[in-house]
Design an enzyme around this catalytic site. Structure first.
Site, mmCIF file in Angstrom:
data_model
loop_
_atom_site.group_PDB
_atom_site.id
_atom_site.type_symbol
_atom_site.label_atom_id
_atom_site.label_comp_id
_atom_site.label_asym_id
_atom_site.label_seq_id
_atom_site.Cartn_x
_atom_site.Cartn_y
_atom_site.Cartn_z
ATOM 1 N N MET A 88 7.381 2.368 10.227
ATOM 2 C CA MET A 88 8.633 1.775 9.763
ATOM 3 C C MET A 88 8.435 0.910 8.526
ATOM 4 O O MET A 88 9.384 0.399 7.980
ATOM 5 C CB MET A 88 9.240 0.899 10.861
ATOM 6 C CG MET A 88 9.714 1.637 12.085
ATOM 7 S SD MET A 88 10.490 0.475 13.198
ATOM 8 C CE MET A 88 10.832 1.532 14.587
ATOM 9 N N GLY A 89 7.192 0.666 8.109
ATOM 10 C CA GLY A 89 6.879 -0.317 7.081
ATOM 11 C C GLY A 89 7.806 -0.288 5.895
ATOM 12 O O GLY A 89 8.173 0.770 5.414
ATOM 13 N N MET A 111 3.596 2.567 4.061
ATOM 14 C CA MET A 111 3.478 1.120 3.879
ATOM 15 C C MET A 111 3.082 0.355 5.147
ATOM 16 O O MET A 111 2.705 -0.817 5.089
ATOM 17 C CB MET A 111 4.823 0.605 3.351
ATOM 18 C CG MET A 111 4.911 -0.864 3.023
ATOM 19 S SD MET A 111 3.977 -1.338 1.550
ATOM 20 C CE MET A 111 4.943 -0.595 0.241
ATOM 21 N N GLU A 112 3.129 1.011 6.308
ATOM 22 C CA GLU A 112 3.018 0.275 7.573
ATOM 23 C C GLU A 112 1.765 -0.573 7.697
ATOM 24 O O GLU A 112 1.796 -1.684 8.265
ATOM 25 C CB GLU A 112 3.101 1.258 8.747
ATOM 26 C CG GLU A 112 4.493 1.766 9.062
ATOM 27 C CD GLU A 112 4.961 2.852 8.111
ATOM 28 O OE1 GLU A 112 6.131 3.255 8.220
ATOM 29 O OE2 GLU A 112 4.161 3.308 7.261
ATOM 30 N N ILE A 113 0.629 -0.079 7.161
ATOM 31 C CA ILE A 113 -0.626 -0.803 7.332
ATOM 32 C C ILE A 113 -0.576 -2.190 6.688
ATOM 33 O O ILE A 113 -1.234 -3.133 7.147
ATOM 34 C CB ILE A 113 -1.803 0.022 6.768
ATOM 35 C CG1 ILE A 113 -3.139 -0.527 7.268
ATOM 36 C CG2 ILE A 113 -1.760 0.072 5.246
ATOM 37 C CD1 ILE A 113 -3.379 -0.300 8.744
#
Length: 292
Positions: A1-2, A166-168
């Site tokens: 979901m980032g 982008m989640e990380i």
């Protein structure tokens, strides 16, 4: 979901928004129109670069399910209003995670298919449509926004579009089908690198890696033209083509070859196939009948 750290329910509505001085109508996060067989679906939260919140998730799922069940739809264009396609999860959700106020994903309960959480449904519902879905990307496609785009069959983007798993960056993993879909497009090693680093790609590199179908100076116009072209083909053949191509690599060759033969036997001599032949021979536009 980032989502993009600089970015900020209900059923989708058709054609027009609520008046500017009125409270937003349920589902105002997503709107769509259907014209000449082409559904134009818009993420519609431009002030937040279409950041994802519960209402956006619900609007995407319900729009997809409605279009899935509409036999007059022959192709879909999925895009975002404003500066970006979708900047990912609303930043307010990340802030809520630090205080324990943000709940973990719950099952949506609206499908017997493999995608059960609401976020997964928002991305996967587009694969359930029998007709092609073309995503037109611009601005940002980060985190969950990128995963929604992965649910489309074809992805067109402007060269300067910014894309990222982008989640990380937020200490998370992709949870909207991305870990399962991305390796099929770019390979397991590239998917691993993008998922573990969250690095931002431009449209040119994303196309080179296979994340995009191609770059276009005006992706929305190009997507609409492609959708109109597809909508002018035999809708029965288009539906069978999408289904058959999606079987590739996901089933054995014997089953895939048998599915091809079943489809061609069904199509040859059918009313729409006969019409395609007559139109081609007469150099005129075909007049197809939509499935019932």
């Amino acid at each position: 979901m980032g989502g993009d750290p600089t970015a900020g329910g209900g059923a989708p509505h058709v054609v027009r928004q609520a008046p500017a001085d009125a409270a937003p109508a349920p589902g105002s996060r997503v709107s769509y129109t259907v014209r000449d067989g082409v559904a134009d679906v818009r993420l519609d939260r431009p002030d937040k670069r279409n950041a994802l919140d519960p209402a956006m998730f619900a609007g995407l799922v319900q729009a997809g399910e409605r279009l899935r069940d509409d036999p007059a739809v022959r192709a879909v264009v999925l895009s975002g209003n404003g500066r970006s396609f979708c900047a990912g999860l609303d930043v307010a959700a990340f802030e809520a995670m630090t205080t324990g106020e943000h709940t973990r994903p719950e099952e949506a309960g609206s499908s017997a298919g493999p995608a059960r959480s609401l976020g997964q449904r928002a991305a996967h519902v587009w694969t359930e449509l029998a007709v092609p879905v073309i995503a037109a990307l611009h601005g940002h496609a980060y985190g969950g926004g990128l995963q929604i785009a992965l649910g489309a069959d074809i992805r067109l983007a402007a060269p300067d579009t910014r894309l990222s798993v982008m989640e990380i960056a937020w200490g998370l993993v992709p949870d909207m089908t991305g870990t399962q879909v991305l390796p099929e497009l770019v390979g397991r090693d590239v998917a691993m690198e993008l998922t573990l680093t969250g690095r931002v790609l431009d449209g040119v590199e994303a196309a080179r890696l296979g994340l995009l179908t191609r770059v276009e100076a005006d992706p929305l116009t190009a997507a609409q033209a492609l959708a109109a072209e597809i909508a002018g083909k035999n809708p029965d053949a288009v539906r069978d083509a999408k289904r058959l191509v999606n079987l590739a690599g996901r089933t054995g060759l014997a089953e895939g070859f048998a599915a091809e033969q079943a489809a061609i036997r069904r199509l040859i001599g059918s009313p729409n196939q006969v019409e395609a032949v007559h139109a081609q021979q007469s150099s005129r536009a075909p007049r197809f009948t939509d499935p019932v």
